[in-house]
Design a protein around this motif. Sequence first.
Motif, PDB file in Angstrom:
ATOM      1  N   ARG A   1       0.828  -1.222   0.000  1.00 50.08           N
ATOM      2  CA  ARG A   1       0.000   0.000   0.000  1.00 50.08           C
ATOM      3  C   ARG A   1       0.855   1.262   0.000  1.00 50.08           C
ATOM      4  NH1 ARG A   1      -5.359  -0.924   1.260  1.00 50.08           N
ATOM      5  NH2 ARG A   1      -5.863  -3.025   1.964  1.00 50.08           N
ATOM      6  N   VAL A   2       2.111   1.121   0.405  1.00 46.56           N
ATOM      7  CA  VAL A   2       3.007   2.283   0.447  1.00 46.56           C
ATOM      8  C   VAL A   2       4.330   1.907  -0.200  1.00 46.56           C
ATOM      9  CG1 VAL A   2       1.966   3.265   2.529  1.00 46.56           C
ATOM     10  CG2 VAL A   2       3.861   1.631   2.735  1.00 46.56           C
ATOM     11  N   GLY A   3       5.091   2.948  -0.579  1.00 47.94           N
ATOM     12  CA  GLY A   3       6.449   2.727  -1.036  1.00 47.94           C
ATOM     13  C   GLY A   3       6.584   2.474  -2.525  1.00 47.94           C
ATOM     14  N   GLY A   4       7.846   2.365  -2.944  1.00 44.16           N
ATOM     15  CA  GLY A   4       8.142   2.154  -4.353  1.00 44.16           C
ATOM     16  C   GLY A   4       9.218   1.104  -4.545  1.00 44.16           C
ATOM     17  N   LEU A   5       9.687   0.972  -5.779  1.00 44.02           N
ATOM     18  CA  LEU A   5      10.608  -0.100  -6.153  1.00 44.02           C
ATOM     19  C   LEU A   5      11.982   0.023  -5.501  1.00 44.02           C
ATOM     20  CD1 LEU A   5       9.676  -0.294  -9.935  1.00 44.02           C
ATOM     21  CD2 LEU A   5       9.316  -2.116  -8.250  1.00 44.02           C
ATOM     22  N   ALA A   6      12.418   1.246  -5.181  1.00 40.36           N
ATOM     23  CA  ALA A   6      13.762   1.419  -4.616  1.00 40.36           C
ATOM     24  C   ALA A   6      13.849   0.948  -3.171  1.00 40.36           C
ATOM     25  CB  ALA A   6      14.183   2.886  -4.707  1.00 40.36           C
ATOM     26  N   ASP A   7      12.711   0.862  -2.473  1.00 42.04           N
ATOM     27  CA  ASP A   7      12.740   0.528  -1.043  1.00 42.04           C
ATOM     28  C   ASP A   7      13.448  -0.790  -0.766  1.00 42.04           C
ATOM     29  OD1 ASP A   7      11.309   2.826  -0.728  1.00 42.04           O
ATOM     30  OD2 ASP A   7       9.395   1.857  -0.277  1.00 42.04           O
ATOM     31  N   VAL A   8      13.263  -1.764  -1.658  1.00 39.80           N
ATOM     32  CA  VAL A   8      13.814  -3.094  -1.411  1.00 39.80           C
ATOM     33  C   VAL A   8      15.341  -3.069  -1.367  1.00 39.80           C
ATOM     34  CG1 VAL A   8      13.950  -3.856  -3.828  1.00 39.80           C
ATOM     35  CG2 VAL A   8      13.461  -5.517  -2.041  1.00 39.80           C
ATOM     36  N   VAL A   9      15.970  -2.158  -2.111  1.00 41.13           N
ATOM     37  CA  VAL A   9      17.435  -2.036  -2.085  1.00 41.13           C
ATOM     38  C   VAL A   9      17.906  -1.677  -0.675  1.00 41.13           C
ATOM     39  CG1 VAL A   9      19.394  -0.672  -2.934  1.00 41.13           C
ATOM     40  CG2 VAL A   9      17.612  -1.426  -4.522  1.00 41.13           C
ATOM     41  N   PHE A  10      17.196  -0.751  -0.039  1.00 37.04           N
ATOM     42  CA  PHE A  10      17.561  -0.308   1.303  1.00 37.04           C
ATOM     43  C   PHE A  10      17.177  -1.347   2.353  1.00 37.04           C
ATOM     44  CE2 PHE A  10      17.407   3.316  -1.429  1.00 37.04           C
ATOM     45  CZ  PHE A  10      18.448   4.127  -0.992  1.00 37.04           C
ATOM     46  N   ASP A  11      16.034  -2.003   2.164  1.00 37.98           N
ATOM     47  CA  ASP A  11      15.598  -3.045   3.105  1.00 37.98           C
ATOM     48  C   ASP A  11      16.565  -4.216   3.109  1.00 37.98           C
ATOM     49  OD1 ASP A  11      13.415  -1.463   3.592  1.00 37.98           O
ATOM     50  OD2 ASP A  11      12.027  -2.633   2.341  1.00 37.98           O
ATOM     51  N   HIS A  12      16.995  -4.651   1.922  1.00 38.72           N
ATOM     52  CA  HIS A  12      17.907  -5.791   1.833  1.00 38.72           C
ATOM     53  C   HIS A  12      19.272  -5.450   2.436  1.00 38.72           C
ATOM     54  CE1 HIS A  12      15.665  -8.008  -1.680  1.00 38.72           C
ATOM     55  NE2 HIS A  12      14.955  -7.891  -0.587  1.00 38.72           N
ATOM     56  N   ALA A  13      19.725  -4.216   2.253  1.00 40.42           N
ATOM     57  CA  ALA A  13      21.020  -3.814   2.828  1.00 40.42           C
ATOM     58  C   ALA A  13      20.954  -3.808   4.354  1.00 40.42           C
ATOM     59  CB  ALA A  13      21.405  -2.432   2.311  1.00 40.42           C
ATOM     60  N   ASP A  14      19.793  -3.468   4.903  1.00 39.31           N
ATOM     61  CA  ASP A  14      19.629  -3.483   6.362  1.00 39.31           C
ATOM     62  C   ASP A  14      19.552  -4.903   6.906  1.00 39.31           C
ATOM     63  OD1 ASP A  14      19.627  -0.739   6.459  1.00 39.31           O
ATOM     64  OD2 ASP A  14      17.445  -0.529   6.497  1.00 39.31           O
TER      65      ASP A  14
END
Length: 600
Positions: free
Chosen positions: A6-19
């Motif tokens: 419901r929120v966010g975009g395609l770039a979020d996963v790059v930051f989530d995976h790095a965390d």
Amino acid sequence: MATAPRVGGLADVVFDHADSEPDRVALARKDEAGHWQEVTSEQFRDEVMALAKGLLAQGVRFGDRVGIMSRTRYEWTLFDFALWSVGAQSVPLYPTSSAEQVFWMLHNADVSACLVEHEDHAMTVGSVIDRIPGLRKLWQLDRDPVAELTAAGAHIEDDVVHRHRMAVTPDAIATIIYTSGTTGRPKGCVITHANFMAEADNVVMRHETVFHSKPGDEAATLLFLPLAHVFGRMVQVAAIRGRVKLAHQPELAARALLPDLQTFRPTFILAVPYIFEKVFAAARRKAEADGKVGPFDKAVEVAVRYAEALEHKAFGTASGPGAALRMQHQLFDKLVYSKVREAMGGRVRHAMSGGSAMERRLGLFFAGAGVTIYEGYGLTESTAAATANPPERTRYGTVGIPIPGTTVHIAEDGEIWLHGGQIFQGYHNDPKATDAVLHDGWFATGDLGALDEDGYLTITGRKKEVLVTSGGKTVSPVALEERVRAHPLVAQCIVVGNDRPFIAALVTLDPEAVTHWLAMRGKPEMPPSDLVRDPDLETEVRRAVVAANTLVSQAESIRTFRILANQFSEEHGLLTPSLKLKRKAIEAAYSVEVDALYHT
């Protein structure tokens, strides 16, 4: 079924995976010496962040559109995710596009900046730049714009990028991908972040088990499809989101691709039928050159029968391969099949194919040889795959069943209609064209097809490509063309006959196959103009035509054909960048040859 967040975009996963997994190898890229270097999730996140800050520093703003004109390479993926991190939109341009095509796409999309690969691309854009007043920036990959932009944005705080990224919503536009223009001027398909998420996540969820060569190993794929094409972009997004190690190869040509398959050793690949045809043809030519074509052809028959037996077992219509067939298969696995797998790096056990139809027999051979190819179907407007064969019940010769969240409907006239979260928003700045294909969320594809009793879709043609002879006979050319093209010597085939008394064909030759064929028969090399008149070669092509004619009635059959000295090429405007025939352009370019077919 996976639904878009419901929120966010395609770039979020790059930051989530790095965390969550900073040290996981996310990508691989070649160094100057040609060796693969691993890129971790954390390293990729840091590169995306640095580039995103540079884009902001050089004036790229939320909602801006940036053109990318390059072959498939690491930097494309880096720029895509950096642009999405600041809420910008990428507009792919095929590297082979003409100046006029480049002008149309940059102008129509109102692009404010453009990334090109090298000087030739820069000159193409430069030749039309005076007609695109909104284009303010031009970066060139072979001049290291990543370093330039990273330096330019070094003073910007990370929070500035994060604020842009957090403002991206699933319904925001991610990209405008232009159709390849088989029937006229390319149209810009507006694809959102939600479209990509729904597409990629459902494909990953349904097929994740086939990404590995064996349970528990890492998943890795070599992307060699054009990133300007929706299929390539879907693979890129799905690999990043699905934690699949991703590498890039810029050339579809076998001579460049096969060595990288050997060194990178993917666990699965996604390709167009052309690639699998090339792998098979090369294996058969080598067997013939070694004097082992007889055993090879026997191995092919065994592989096809073995895969067919497994197919029958999966659908509950037979018990599977018998003992004798299993023994033959085991023998040929060591002698033949292992070498075919080795040509693709050795670890590939599964592949996905799209873009055009694959002949059933070719799919059966690869499955019998230990590489199951899951054929699928989709369009730019459906963000790539709408249907795909499921891993547990593959029906060769079909494009499978709807991927989760997708519905397929066959209209009264046989047209395929699609519905699902990956269906595009419409054509950019073209409401008339949009209204013609979108109906209450349903997309009318223009393709013709049929669903069998188990819900598997078979493509039978395209509405605009159906031929009607002067006698009123309706003929769909695709099946005929595919069967003729299955012959090793044939590169391309176009069936003609619209408003003509009967069906005919133009055929082009595969140079590598012809060179091998001449050598095996002790014939000298000869110029193309002489080659096309060689009676033995004509007999070979006639066999392909006769085989194709077994698929149809006599009224729909190819009555005569002409072998051409040169292949249809993208450079001459006769193929789309995804290698589809531009029928009207070919018929116009070869009007003399077509007329001759009906006056001999």
